[in-house]
Design an enzyme around this catalytic site. Structure first.
Site, PDB file in Angstrom:
ATOM      1  N   GLN A  89       0.665  -1.350   0.150  1.00 58.73           N
ATOM      2  CA  GLN A  89      -0.287   0.267  -0.051  1.00 58.73           C
ATOM      3  C   GLN A  89       0.741   1.203   0.046  1.00 58.73           C
ATOM      4  O   GLN A  89       0.663   2.363  -0.543  1.00 58.73           O
ATOM      5  CB  GLN A  89      -0.964  -0.099   1.293  1.00 58.73           C
ATOM      6  CG  GLN A  89      -0.193  -0.396   2.522  1.00 58.73           C
ATOM      7  CD  GLN A  89      -0.086  -1.529   2.869  1.00 58.73           C
ATOM      8  OE1 GLN A  89      -0.434  -2.842   2.163  1.00 58.73           O
ATOM      9  NE2 GLN A  89      -0.513  -1.616   4.066  1.00 58.73           N
ATOM     10  N   SER A 131      16.995 -10.693   1.988  1.00 55.79           N
ATOM     11  CA  SER A 131      17.680 -10.449   1.837  1.00 55.79           C
ATOM     12  C   SER A 131      18.655 -12.157   1.551  1.00 55.79           C
ATOM     13  O   SER A 131      18.026 -12.966   1.330  1.00 55.79           O
ATOM     14  CB  SER A 131      18.587 -10.086   3.148  1.00 55.79           C
ATOM     15  OG  SER A 131      20.220  -9.448   3.420  1.00 55.79           O
ATOM     16  N   GLN A 177      22.796 -12.998   7.280  1.00 54.36           N
ATOM     17  CA  GLN A 177      21.951 -12.621   6.161  1.00 54.36           C
ATOM     18  C   GLN A 177      20.573 -12.835   6.367  1.00 54.36           C
ATOM     19  O   GLN A 177      18.886 -12.806   6.887  1.00 54.36           O
ATOM     20  CB  GLN A 177      21.874 -13.202   4.774  1.00 54.36           C
ATOM     21  CG  GLN A 177      23.645 -12.147   4.012  1.00 54.36           C
ATOM     22  CD  GLN A 177      22.838 -10.169   4.751  1.00 54.36           C
ATOM     23  OE1 GLN A 177      22.343 -10.022   3.842  1.00 54.36           O
ATOM     24  NE2 GLN A 177      23.744  -9.725   5.609  1.00 54.36           N
ATOM     25  N   HIS A 228      16.978 -11.700   8.710  1.00 57.30           N
ATOM     26  CA  HIS A 228      16.409 -10.542   7.950  1.00 57.30           C
ATOM     27  C   HIS A 228      14.753 -10.632   8.019  1.00 57.30           C
ATOM     28  O   HIS A 228      14.389  -9.806   8.807  1.00 57.30           O
ATOM     29  CB  HIS A 228      16.969 -10.316   6.952  1.00 57.30           C
ATOM     30  CG  HIS A 228      18.633  -8.827   7.019  1.00 57.30           C
ATOM     31  ND1 HIS A 228      17.892  -7.787   7.387  1.00 57.30           N
ATOM     32  CD2 HIS A 228      19.530  -8.980   6.331  1.00 57.30           C
ATOM     33  CE1 HIS A 228      18.937  -7.123   6.615  1.00 57.30           C
ATOM     34  NE2 HIS A 228      19.682  -8.053   6.498  1.00 57.30           N
ATOM     35  N   GLU A 256      22.428 -11.044  -3.802  1.00 58.60           N
ATOM     36  CA  GLU A 256      22.222  -9.825  -3.384  1.00 58.60           C
ATOM     37  C   GLU A 256      23.993  -9.924  -3.220  1.00 58.60           C
ATOM     38  O   GLU A 256      24.575  -8.136  -3.589  1.00 58.60           O
ATOM     39  CB  GLU A 256      21.694  -9.975  -3.158  1.00 58.60           C
ATOM     40  CG  GLU A 256      21.113  -8.475  -1.729  1.00 58.60           C
ATOM     41  CD  GLU A 256      20.482  -8.298  -0.648  1.00 58.60           C
ATOM     42  OE1 GLU A 256      19.652  -7.195  -0.394  1.00 58.60           O
ATOM     43  OE2 GLU A 256      19.913  -9.388  -0.242  1.00 58.60           O
ATOM     44  N   HIS A 257      24.219 -10.463  -2.049  1.00 58.92           N
ATOM     45  CA  HIS A 257      25.154 -10.673  -1.703  1.00 58.92           C
ATOM     46  C   HIS A 257      26.803 -11.078  -1.932  1.00 58.92           C
ATOM     47  O   HIS A 257      26.054 -12.414  -2.113  1.00 58.92           O
ATOM     48  CB  HIS A 257      26.005 -10.278  -0.240  1.00 58.92           C
ATOM     49  CG  HIS A 257      24.680  -9.177   0.482  1.00 58.92           C
ATOM     50  ND1 HIS A 257      23.458  -9.351   0.629  1.00 58.92           N
ATOM     51  CD2 HIS A 257      24.364  -7.724   0.297  1.00 58.92           C
ATOM     52  CE1 HIS A 257      22.549  -7.797   1.406  1.00 58.92           C
ATOM     53  NE2 HIS A 257      23.237  -7.070   1.062  1.00 58.92           N
ATOM     54  N   ASP A 310      26.258  -2.950   5.560  1.00 60.23           N
ATOM     55  CA  ASP A 310      25.016  -3.181   5.955  1.00 60.23           C
ATOM     56  C   ASP A 310      24.946  -1.726   6.038  1.00 60.23           C
ATOM     57  O   ASP A 310      23.759  -0.951   6.372  1.00 60.23           O
ATOM     58  CB  ASP A 310      24.673  -3.982   6.382  1.00 60.23           C
ATOM     59  CG  ASP A 310      23.866  -5.347   5.437  1.00 60.23           C
ATOM     60  OD1 ASP A 310      24.289  -5.074   4.454  1.00 60.23           O
ATOM     61  OD2 ASP A 310      24.072  -7.200   6.633  1.00 60.23           O
ATOM     62  N   GLU A 345      15.424   6.011 -45.901  1.00 60.36           N
ATOM     63  CA  GLU A 345      14.371   5.263 -45.505  1.00 60.36           C
ATOM     64  C   GLU A 345      13.251   6.112 -45.296  1.00 60.36           C
ATOM     65  O   GLU A 345      12.365   5.726 -44.825  1.00 60.36           O
ATOM     66  CB  GLU A 345      14.666   6.286 -43.723  1.00 60.36           C
ATOM     67  CG  GLU A 345      16.098   5.415 -42.748  1.00 60.36           C
ATOM     68  CD  GLU A 345      15.760   5.348 -41.064  1.00 60.36           C
ATOM     69  OE1 GLU A 345      15.490   7.121 -41.282  1.00 60.36           O
ATOM     70  OE2 GLU A 345      16.808   4.780 -40.822  1.00 60.36           O
ATOM     71  N   HIS A 396      13.042  15.180 -43.353  1.00 61.32           N
ATOM     72  CA  HIS A 396      14.043  14.457 -42.622  1.00 61.32           C
ATOM     73  C   HIS A 396      15.182  15.277 -43.273  1.00 61.32           C
ATOM     74  O   HIS A 396      16.181  16.494 -43.197  1.00 61.32           O
ATOM     75  CB  HIS A 396      14.569  13.386 -41.996  1.00 61.32           C
ATOM     76  CG  HIS A 396      13.546  13.222 -40.592  1.00 61.32           C
ATOM     77  ND1 HIS A 396      12.070  13.435 -40.743  1.00 61.32           N
ATOM     78  CD2 HIS A 396      14.357  12.902 -39.490  1.00 61.32           C
ATOM     79  CE1 HIS A 396      11.832  12.867 -39.381  1.00 61.32           C
ATOM     80  NE2 HIS A 396      12.892  12.019 -38.798  1.00 61.32           N
TER      81      HIS A 396
END
Length: 414
Positions: free
Chosen positions: A176, A222, A244, A247, A311-312, A345, A399, A404
């Site tokens: 939300q 994570s 990790q 988390h 990620e890590h 971190d 073209e 142009h």
């Protein structure tokens, strides 16, 4: 709990968890779009009664009284380190270069005007995420930055946002909050871009709403990948896995090693550390998503890691720099046994908002460039136009775009 895994199956499990949330997230987005603030208040009832969606200046100032002085000082120091690193990423506002006589080209860089940052809450306070999102936006020169965090917002989070100079803060969490920043409500003006980590609902909401607002990248629960050989310290490997894992129950860790005996040693260390871990319940759940893969060589370990695109990535081998130069896919790379992921971190200065679930194959971690856009600049004089005029006219006519070509011809005729 600590088990051997196949890379492909491990990745499929990470992707499936996002899709499982699609129905819920779509419903929440629809409610925010149709009901605005009323939806935010109703969806917050599970956690608290929400009267004011916006956090007042008085509440921000009062938060300092609820946070230990040493913690405040540490946040101030961490902010300075993060700012120092990101200042080095600041692009030039404008650069121009004469490419040939009469043709000057360049790039003009402009910060986005309004962005939203999402700071997770719920199980814990994440003031570090507040700093990681706010600092590069500030360094880039973004004029308006709003922050959303799940209610009730932790005092630690408010203090961190205040240290970073963020004064527009809203009590909204989950999908939300993402919908509110993307679509707007009575209290929250829509933004151009949303950044920040979150759970699978937050991540999926960002991905769904990309037609309305730009995002940084999918940044969900994570994860860590570890490349290790026989020289790795099992206790250090286990400590990084637990760090990790604590988390989120959906966090995931994978050890890729050339040493067949290492997984068992790491497993024993995990059990010892888990027995005294304050967040044992969360770690136990996330370890179900984790495991190890034994490979025949460092080359195979690197290839497997690049498929995972963690990620890590922690490199725990005898010659870590040789592995660093060959790795292609990772959000952030930690080289050697002293480079704890936790340093990234919090306080070393690099950013911990990183792509997860394999998305580091195509996305970079959060940095100053995420808050900027560029426009090319062309300055052409008469000599420059003569130098390229025939090329432009020839290709344009090929073209079938004769107007142009005419736009160049009319200039050349004077």
């Amino acid at each position: 709990m600590w088990k051997a895994v196949e890379i492909d199956a491990w990745l499929r499990a990470r992707t499936t968890s996002l899709e499982d949330a699609r129905g819920t997230v779509t419903g929440i987005i629809g409610r925010v779009q149709n009901e605005g603030d009323a939806a935010l208040r109703d969806l917050a009832k599970k956690y608290c009664e929400l009267e004011d969606i916006a956090v007042s200046e008085e509440e921000r100032e009062a938060a300092y009284d609820e946070v230990d002085t040493q913690v405040i000082e540490s946040l101030i120091e961490a902010h300075a380190r993060i700012e120092r690193f990101h200042e080095r990423q600041r692009p030039r506002d404008l650069w121009l270069e004469e490419m040939e006589p009469g043709v000057v080209l360049g790039i003009k860089t402009t910060a986005l005007n309004r962005v939203g940052i999402y700071v997770p809450g719920g199980r814990a306070a994440y003031p570090s995420s507040a700093l990681m999102c706010a600092v590069p936006a500030k360094v880039a020169g973004v004029r308006e930055i709003c922050a959303c965090s799940p209610p009730p917002i932790k005092p630690l989070t408010l203090v961190a946002l205040d240290i970073a100079g963020i004064t527009e803060i809203y009590r909204a969490g989950g999908a939300q909050a993402i919908a509110a920043m993307a679509l707007g409500t009575e209290s929250i003006k829509p933004v151009q871009k949303i950044v920040g980590p979150g759970n699978i609902y937050v991540t999926l909401a960002k991905m769904i709403l990309r037609e309305k607002v730009e995002i940084d990248f999918p940044a969900g629960p994570s994860e860590i990948g570890i490349i290790a050989d026989a020289t790795a310290n099992p206790a250090i490997v286990a400590a990084d896995i637990l760090a990790q894992s604590e988390h989120d129950p959906n966090a995931a860790c994978i050890l890729i090693t050339t040493d067949p005996s290492l997984p068992a040693k790491v497993g024993k260390e995990i059990q010892k550390m888990l027995a005294v871990a304050p967040r044992k319940e969360i770690i136990t759940e996330s370890l179900k998503n984790s495991g190890y893969k034994v490979v025949a060589s460092i080359e195979e370990a690197i290839a497997a890691s690049d498929v995972v695109a963690p990620e890590h990535l922690s490199i725990q081998v005898a010659d870590p720099l040789s592995v660093l130069t060959r790795v292609r896919n990772a959000g952030a790379i930690f080289v050697g046994k002293y480079s704890a992921v936790a340093c990234g971190d919090y306080a070393v200065g690099t950013n911990h908002v990183l792509p997860t679930a394999g998305y580091s194959k195509m996305y970079s971690g959060l940095d100053v460039q995420h808050f900027c856009k560029t426009a090319s600049v062309e300055i052409i004089d008469q000599d420059g136009l003569e130098a390229i005029g025939d090329i432009v006219e020839t290709i344009a006519e090929a073209e079938g775009l004769f107007a142009h070509a005419q736009s160049v011809k009319v200039r050349r005729r004077g």
